[in-house]
Design a protein around this motif. Structure first.
Motif, mmCIF file in Angstrom:
data_model
loop_
_atom_site.group_PDB
_atom_site.id
_atom_site.type_symbol
_atom_site.label_atom_id
_atom_site.label_comp_id
_atom_site.label_asym_id
_atom_site.label_seq_id
_atom_site.Cartn_x
_atom_site.Cartn_y
_atom_site.Cartn_z
ATOM 1 N N GLU A 76 0.930 -1.140 0.028
ATOM 2 C CA GLU A 76 0.114 -0.107 0.048
ATOM 3 C C GLU A 76 0.878 1.376 -0.004
ATOM 4 O O GLU A 76 0.461 2.135 -0.570
ATOM 5 C CB GLU A 76 -1.069 -0.098 1.272
ATOM 6 N N ARG A 77 2.022 1.277 0.823
ATOM 7 C CA ARG A 77 2.697 2.382 0.846
ATOM 8 C C ARG A 77 3.383 2.526 -0.255
ATOM 9 O O ARG A 77 3.613 3.677 -1.175
ATOM 10 C CB ARG A 77 3.812 2.155 2.231
ATOM 11 N N ARG A 79 2.496 1.646 -3.381
ATOM 12 C CA ARG A 79 1.330 2.216 -4.221
ATOM 13 C C ARG A 79 1.120 3.622 -4.175
ATOM 14 O O ARG A 79 0.873 4.463 -5.040
ATOM 15 C CB ARG A 79 0.017 1.404 -4.179
ATOM 16 N N GLN A 80 1.262 3.990 -2.846
ATOM 17 C CA GLN A 80 0.778 5.404 -2.796
ATOM 18 C C GLN A 80 1.975 6.303 -3.328
ATOM 19 O O GLN A 80 1.550 7.391 -3.746
ATOM 20 C CB GLN A 80 0.478 5.637 -1.181
ATOM 21 N N GLU A 83 1.754 6.549 -7.090
ATOM 22 C CA GLU A 83 0.526 7.634 -7.414
ATOM 23 C C GLU A 83 0.906 8.951 -7.168
ATOM 24 O O GLU A 83 0.118 9.938 -7.579
ATOM 25 C CB GLU A 83 -0.628 7.125 -6.497
ATOM 26 N N LYS A 85 0.897 10.231 -3.988
ATOM 27 C CA LYS A 85 0.249 10.562 -2.665
ATOM 28 C C LYS A 85 1.253 11.003 -1.820
ATOM 29 O O LYS A 85 0.970 11.834 -0.791
ATOM 30 C CB LYS A 85 -0.756 9.477 -2.329
#
Length: 100
Positions: A76-77, A79-80, A83, A85
């Protein structure tokens, strides 16, 4: 899954503790609960009735749920970060001490 030795002798009684977690093992409580349950129900019925205790003991030995949770948080980290974020110093911020 073999719990009791095929041939029982004083040697197997003496060396039986080598394969257990009862001597300062971190999983000694889970193993004790599982063995008590197996003793109460017997080996064949105990495999079915005590499967939840075996699951706890197996998790204590392998820590697979903890590892999978860690990998999910890492994915998840990443992926962020991909992206956009999380940028700069916010990419690898450690959690606060009391955030658990």
């Amino acid at each position: 899954m073999s719990i009791s030795p095929f041939l029982r002798s004083p040697f197997t009684d003496l060396t039986g503790g080598i394969h257990s977690h009862q001597m300062l093992g971190r999983c000694q409580k889970e193993e004790g609960r599982y063995m008590d349950c197996l003793e109460a129900y017997g080996l064949e019925r105990g495999k079915i009735k005590c499967s939840h205790l075996f699951g706890d003991f197996h998790e204590c030995q392998t820590s697979m749920k903890q590892y999978k949770r860690f990998m999910a948080m890492r994915r998840e980290r990443d992926r962020q970060i991909a992206e956009g974020k999380l940028k700069g110093d916010n990419q690898y911020v450690t959690p606060k001490v009391d955030s658990f």
